[in-house]
Design a protein around this motif. Sequence first.
Motif, PDB file in Angstrom:
ATOM      1  N   GLU A 184      -8.376   7.662  -4.478  1.00 46.95           N
ATOM      2  CA  GLU A 184      -9.066   6.955  -5.566  1.00 46.95           C
ATOM      3  C   GLU A 184      -8.233   5.808  -6.115  1.00 46.95           C
ATOM      4  O   GLU A 184      -8.711   4.682  -6.276  1.00 46.95           O
ATOM      5  CB  GLU A 184      -9.394   7.937  -6.696  1.00 46.95           C
ATOM      6  CG  GLU A 184     -10.466   8.955  -6.342  1.00 46.95           C
ATOM      7  CD  GLU A 184     -10.611  10.021  -7.408  1.00 46.95           C
ATOM      8  OE1 GLU A 184     -11.473  10.903  -7.229  1.00 46.95           O
ATOM      9  OE2 GLU A 184      -9.843   9.998  -8.403  1.00 46.95           O
ATOM     10  N   ARG A 185      -6.994   6.096  -6.404  1.00 42.05           N
ATOM     11  CA  ARG A 185      -6.156   5.105  -7.089  1.00 42.05           C
ATOM     12  C   ARG A 185      -5.756   3.948  -6.172  1.00 42.05           C
ATOM     13  O   ARG A 185      -5.716   2.798  -6.611  1.00 42.05           O
ATOM     14  CB  ARG A 185      -4.913   5.782  -7.660  1.00 42.05           C
ATOM     15  CG  ARG A 185      -5.198   6.717  -8.794  1.00 42.05           C
ATOM     16  CD  ARG A 185      -5.623   5.973 -10.052  1.00 42.05           C
ATOM     17  NE  ARG A 185      -4.490   5.318 -10.688  1.00 42.05           N
ATOM     18  CZ  ARG A 185      -4.576   4.276 -11.502  1.00 42.05           C
ATOM     19  NH1 ARG A 185      -5.758   3.745 -11.774  1.00 42.05           N
ATOM     20  NH2 ARG A 185      -3.498   3.742 -12.040  1.00 42.05           N
ATOM     21  N   VAL A 186      -5.477   4.234  -4.926  1.00 44.42           N
ATOM     22  CA  VAL A 186      -5.110   3.149  -4.005  1.00 44.42           C
ATOM     23  C   VAL A 186      -6.311   2.223  -3.804  1.00 44.42           C
ATOM     24  O   VAL A 186      -6.176   0.999  -3.806  1.00 44.42           O
ATOM     25  CB  VAL A 186      -4.606   3.723  -2.660  1.00 44.42           C
ATOM     26  CG1 VAL A 186      -4.498   2.631  -1.606  1.00 44.42           C
ATOM     27  CG2 VAL A 186      -3.253   4.383  -2.852  1.00 44.42           C
ATOM     28  N   SER A 245      11.409  13.901  -9.282  1.00 44.20           N
ATOM     29  CA  SER A 245      11.173  12.649  -9.998  1.00 44.20           C
ATOM     30  C   SER A 245      11.238  11.433  -9.068  1.00 44.20           C
ATOM     31  O   SER A 245      11.073  10.301  -9.528  1.00 44.20           O
ATOM     32  CB  SER A 245      12.198  12.493 -11.125  1.00 44.20           C
ATOM     33  OG  SER A 245      13.500  12.418 -10.581  1.00 44.20           O
ATOM     34  N   ALA A 246      11.499  11.668  -7.791  1.00 45.70           N
ATOM     35  CA  ALA A 246      11.569  10.550  -6.842  1.00 45.70           C
ATOM     36  C   ALA A 246      10.198  10.306  -6.203  1.00 45.70           C
ATOM     37  O   ALA A 246       9.333  11.185  -6.217  1.00 45.70           O
ATOM     38  CB  ALA A 246      12.596  10.862  -5.754  1.00 45.70           C
ATOM     39  N   ARG A 247      10.057   9.103  -5.659  1.00 45.62           N
ATOM     40  CA  ARG A 247       8.782   8.769  -5.009  1.00 45.62           C
ATOM     41  C   ARG A 247       8.713   9.407  -3.622  1.00 45.62           C
ATOM     42  O   ARG A 247       9.662   9.316  -2.854  1.00 45.62           O
ATOM     43  CB  ARG A 247       8.663   7.252  -4.839  1.00 45.62           C
ATOM     44  CG  ARG A 247       8.157   6.548  -6.063  1.00 45.62           C
ATOM     45  CD  ARG A 247       7.601   5.184  -5.711  1.00 45.62           C
ATOM     46  NE  ARG A 247       8.400   4.450  -4.758  1.00 45.62           N
ATOM     47  CZ  ARG A 247       8.896   3.230  -4.968  1.00 45.62           C
ATOM     48  NH1 ARG A 247       8.691   2.626  -6.110  1.00 45.62           N
ATOM     49  NH2 ARG A 247       9.578   2.628  -4.043  1.00 45.62           N
ATOM     50  N   PRO A 248       7.589  10.031  -3.284  1.00 43.63           N
ATOM     51  CA  PRO A 248       7.436  10.570  -1.922  1.00 43.63           C
ATOM     52  C   PRO A 248       7.365   9.440  -0.897  1.00 43.63           C
ATOM     53  O   PRO A 248       7.041   8.307  -1.232  1.00 43.63           O
ATOM     54  CB  PRO A 248       6.099  11.317  -1.990  1.00 43.63           C
ATOM     55  CG  PRO A 248       5.780  11.462  -3.432  1.00 43.63           C
ATOM     56  CD  PRO A 248       6.427  10.322  -4.136  1.00 43.63           C
ATOM     57  N   ASP A 249       7.678   9.762   0.335  1.00 40.09           N
ATOM     58  CA  ASP A 249       7.560   8.783   1.422  1.00 40.09           C
ATOM     59  C   ASP A 249       6.093   8.634   1.818  1.00 40.09           C
ATOM     60  O   ASP A 249       5.367   9.629   1.906  1.00 40.09           O
ATOM     61  CB  ASP A 249       8.366   9.236   2.642  1.00 40.09           C
ATOM     62  CG  ASP A 249       9.856   9.186   2.361  1.00 40.09           C
ATOM     63  OD1 ASP A 249      10.262   8.340   1.545  1.00 40.09           O
ATOM     64  OD2 ASP A 249      10.599   9.997   2.939  1.00 40.09           O
ATOM     65  N   LEU A 296       0.832  -1.212   0.000  1.00 36.94           N
ATOM     66  CA  LEU A 296       0.000   0.000   0.000  1.00 36.94           C
ATOM     67  C   LEU A 296       0.864   1.259   0.000  1.00 36.94           C
ATOM     68  O   LEU A 296       0.571   2.232  -0.695  1.00 36.94           O
ATOM     69  CB  LEU A 296      -0.907   0.000   1.226  1.00 36.94           C
ATOM     70  CG  LEU A 296      -2.118  -0.924   1.188  1.00 36.94           C
ATOM     71  CD1 LEU A 296      -2.781  -0.961   2.545  1.00 36.94           C
ATOM     72  CD2 LEU A 296      -3.105  -0.463   0.144  1.00 36.94           C
ATOM     73  N   GLU A 297       1.922   1.223   0.785  1.00 34.25           N
ATOM     74  CA  GLU A 297       2.799   2.396   0.851  1.00 34.25           C
ATOM     75  C   GLU A 297       3.459   2.675  -0.501  1.00 34.25           C
ATOM     76  O   GLU A 297       3.515   3.814  -0.956  1.00 34.25           O
ATOM     77  CB  GLU A 297       3.870   2.171   1.922  1.00 34.25           C
ATOM     78  CG  GLU A 297       3.308   2.162   3.341  1.00 34.25           C
ATOM     79  CD  GLU A 297       4.322   1.761   4.383  1.00 34.25           C
ATOM     80  OE1 GLU A 297       3.986   1.853   5.587  1.00 34.25           O
ATOM     81  OE2 GLU A 297       5.432   1.343   4.005  1.00 34.25           O
ATOM     82  N   LYS A 298       3.921   1.613  -1.129  1.00 32.94           N
ATOM     83  CA  LYS A 298       4.562   1.805  -2.435  1.00 32.94           C
ATOM     84  C   LYS A 298       3.550   2.230  -3.487  1.00 32.94           C
ATOM     85  O   LYS A 298       3.853   3.061  -4.345  1.00 32.94           O
ATOM     86  CB  LYS A 298       5.254   0.510  -2.874  1.00 32.94           C
ATOM     87  CG  LYS A 298       6.594   0.286  -2.200  1.00 32.94           C
ATOM     88  CD  LYS A 298       7.406  -0.735  -2.941  1.00 32.94           C
ATOM     89  CE  LYS A 298       8.819  -0.795  -2.388  1.00 32.94           C
ATOM     90  NZ  LYS A 298       9.673  -1.717  -3.113  1.00 32.94           N
ATOM     91  N   GLN A 336       3.877   5.703  -5.423  1.00 29.81           N
ATOM     92  CA  GLN A 336       4.008   5.635  -6.886  1.00 29.81           C
ATOM     93  C   GLN A 336       2.922   6.476  -7.570  1.00 29.81           C
ATOM     94  O   GLN A 336       3.186   7.191  -8.541  1.00 29.81           O
ATOM     95  CB  GLN A 336       3.897   4.176  -7.347  1.00 29.81           C
ATOM     96  CG  GLN A 336       4.294   3.951  -8.800  1.00 29.81           C
ATOM     97  CD  GLN A 336       5.797   4.027  -9.004  1.00 29.81           C
ATOM     98  OE1 GLN A 336       6.556   3.700  -8.097  1.00 29.81           O
ATOM     99  NE2 GLN A 336       6.225   4.478 -10.170  1.00 29.81           N
ATOM    100  N   VAL A 337       1.716   6.387  -7.040  1.00 34.11           N
ATOM    101  CA  VAL A 337       0.618   7.197  -7.583  1.00 34.11           C
ATOM    102  C   VAL A 337       0.940   8.678  -7.425  1.00 34.11           C
ATOM    103  O   VAL A 337       0.744   9.478  -8.345  1.00 34.11           O
ATOM    104  CB  VAL A 337      -0.708   6.844  -6.871  1.00 34.11           C
ATOM    105  CG1 VAL A 337      -1.784   7.884  -7.174  1.00 34.11           C
ATOM    106  CG2 VAL A 337      -1.180   5.466  -7.294  1.00 34.11           C
ATOM    107  N   ALA A 338       1.446   9.044  -6.259  1.00 38.36           N
ATOM    108  CA  ALA A 338       1.781  10.451  -6.012  1.00 38.36           C
ATOM    109  C   ALA A 338       2.838  10.937  -6.993  1.00 38.36           C
ATOM    110  O   ALA A 338       2.768  12.066  -7.480  1.00 38.36           O
ATOM    111  CB  ALA A 338       2.272  10.619  -4.572  1.00 38.36           C
ATOM    112  N   ARG A 339       3.813  10.087  -7.276  1.00 39.91           N
ATOM    113  CA  ARG A 339       4.871  10.517  -8.189  1.00 39.91           C
ATOM    114  C   ARG A 339       4.387  10.581  -9.634  1.00 39.91           C
ATOM    115  O   ARG A 339       4.665  11.531 -10.358  1.00 39.91           O
ATOM    116  CB  ARG A 339       6.066   9.578  -8.096  1.00 39.91           C
ATOM    117  CG  ARG A 339       7.283  10.120  -8.834  1.00 39.91           C
ATOM    118  CD  ARG A 339       8.331   9.080  -9.044  1.00 39.91           C
ATOM    119  NE  ARG A 339       7.944   8.137 -10.098  1.00 39.91           N
ATOM    120  CZ  ARG A 339       8.763   7.269 -10.660  1.00 39.91           C
ATOM    121  NH1 ARG A 339      10.015   7.211 -10.263  1.00 39.91           N
ATOM    122  NH2 ARG A 339       8.353   6.446 -11.588  1.00 39.91           N
TER     123      ARG A 339
END
Lengths: 207, 133
Positions: free
Chosen positions: B99-101, B58-62, B27-29, B33-36
Amino acid sequence: MRHHSGKANRTWLIILGILFLAAGALAALIASGTLARMASGSPGQSDQVLIGGPGFLAWEYASWCMLVAGLILGILGLWWLLAQVPRARAAGMFRLQGDPAHGATVCDPQVLAAAVAHETDQLPGVVGSSVRLRGTADEPDLAMKVTVNSDTDVQGVIARIQQEVVPHLASSLEVPLNTFGLEIDASSKAGAPGGGSAVSSRGTVVY
Amino acid sequence: MTALVPALGQIWDVEDRGETVLARRVLEKTASQVARDETFAGGTSGGFMGIGSRADLSARPDASVELAGNIASLKVTVGLPYPMPLRQATEQLRRRISERVTELTGVQVRQVDITVSWLKPPQPELRRRRKLQ
């Protein structure tokens, strides 16, 4: 941005004002003799004016009560005196969320201040800047100190700060700034490649 | 509820078929990934154990997740470009992640807490030599 203890000052001034007004009125009544006429009769030379006064003072714990009262008054006075010291307005995290039920959005004001400082440093002629952002996300207070090269068009730098840097912050927070203070410090530091003594002048404050 | 397995000719209970476990890390990833990929948000890259890392759009947020049954609460730490309307951008980020998660994992996202940890102002154009056409 600094703020003073205006509320405490007003409260205590009102209290003291009422006390002094009452004391003044009492003194006027005594001096005019109105108080004496209002009383049942004028006291004689040998009459005791303060009935029961010596009795209270003769009470065993009267001195302790006076001491405690004096200490309390002293502490209140000291607190009032310390409250006069201007202090910086504390800034917590800026809360930006719309609907708390769906989650909170927070941003450290230092993050925004760093972005403002970075943008200011990119302006031509700016040697350095320090930015402080306080207040709340809905009523932000911005204080900037910008050091410019002595050869720079200071009015041009001020205009760009007012027309670009500040509006960018306001648009990011989506609210107008509550207060904005700008201090310009001119220095020849960066403009003297051959060394020499740096001459700085300060004092232009624009609000 | 029962189900018929014709090949074996046996009737198996649903509980006996095994279970699917979705790790919290998934879920975290997914959220990060969606955020990025689908918003303006970025994360940090480089460094060692968080030391020396730098802001990177361009990096994934925590992202971290608290899971209670099929309901998740997310905490996302992001960086955003500056200047940008932060309330609108984070609201869009929150809605998109929710929505996406839910769509990708089937887990209901109850709330998304967002911390804006850095803002990236536009970089000044570098004064490089340009090849004449």
